[in-house]
Design a protein around this motif. Structure first.
Motif, PDB file in Angstrom:
ATOM      1  N   ASP A  71       7.142  39.056   9.086  1.00 52.43           N
ATOM      2  CA  ASP A  71       7.576  38.122   8.052  1.00 52.43           C
ATOM      3  C   ASP A  71       9.092  38.049   8.038  1.00 52.43           C
ATOM      4  OD1 ASP A  71       5.047  37.423   7.127  1.00 52.43           O
ATOM      5  OD2 ASP A  71       4.988  39.055   5.665  1.00 52.43           O
ATOM      6  N   ILE A  72       9.604  36.945   7.522  1.00 55.34           N
ATOM      7  CA  ILE A  72      11.051  36.740   7.447  1.00 55.34           C
ATOM      8  C   ILE A  72      11.712  37.744   6.513  1.00 55.34           C
ATOM      9  CG2 ILE A  72      12.873  35.093   6.781  1.00 55.34           C
ATOM     10  CD1 ILE A  72      11.386  34.404   9.358  1.00 55.34           C
ATOM     11  N   ASP A  73      11.049  38.084   5.418  1.00 52.04           N
ATOM     12  CA  ASP A  73      11.624  39.069   4.493  1.00 52.04           C
ATOM     13  C   ASP A  73      10.581  40.121   4.143  1.00 52.04           C
ATOM     14  OD1 ASP A  73       9.917  38.093   2.534  1.00 52.04           O
ATOM     15  OD2 ASP A  73      11.460  36.954   1.519  1.00 52.04           O
ATOM     16  N   ASP A  74      10.988  41.111   3.391  1.00 54.29           N
ATOM     17  CA  ASP A  74      10.087  42.205   3.023  1.00 54.29           C
ATOM     18  C   ASP A  74       9.327  41.953   1.727  1.00 54.29           C
ATOM     19  OD1 ASP A  74      10.927  43.639   5.243  1.00 54.29           O
ATOM     20  OD2 ASP A  74      12.568  44.581   4.153  1.00 54.29           O
ATOM     21  N   VAL A  78       8.195  34.206   3.820  1.00 55.08           N
ATOM     22  CA  VAL A  78       8.663  32.890   3.410  1.00 55.08           C
ATOM     23  C   VAL A  78       7.503  31.918   3.555  1.00 55.08           C
ATOM     24  CG1 VAL A  78      10.246  31.009   3.995  1.00 55.08           C
ATOM     25  CG2 VAL A  78      11.039  33.367   4.056  1.00 55.08           C
TER      26      VAL A  78
END
Length: 99
Positions: A71-74, A78
């Motif tokens: 994923d783009i962030d934890d 997104v």
């Protein structure tokens, strides 16, 4: 009944239209319910678009240094509509690291 094949076909058509409008060079394939984008020239992975089941929203994934999709962030990744996701992918360096 909701037809996932139709959704995939529509998604691919929209990806191809975006790619054509922006110079081409990106291919796609379906794997485990997601649409994966790759660079045609080198077959390097670019992005994973995983449908959320909410309209045309997709969760974005990138090919990480760990050699897997992440994923783009934890914070759950997104999520955005497909057209916004394609624009985001085209303009964010993290998707193009391995190309």
């Amino acid at each position: 009944m909701y037809d996932l094949r139709m959704l995939y076909d529509e998604t691919v058509a929209r990806i191809e239209a975006f790619d054509d409008a922006n110079g081409g060079g990106v291919g796609s394939y379906k794997n485990k319910g997601s649409c994966h984008l790759y660079l045609l020239e080198t077959e390097a992975p670019i992005a994973r678009l995983k449908p959320t089941g909410n309209g045309d929203e997709v969760r974005l994934g990138y090919w990480s240094h760990r050699r897997k999709w992440e994923d783009i962030d934890d914070m759950g990744g997104v999520v955005m509509p497909l057209d916004d996701a394609l624009e985001f992918i085209a303009n964010e360096a993290i998707f193009w690291t391995w190309t």
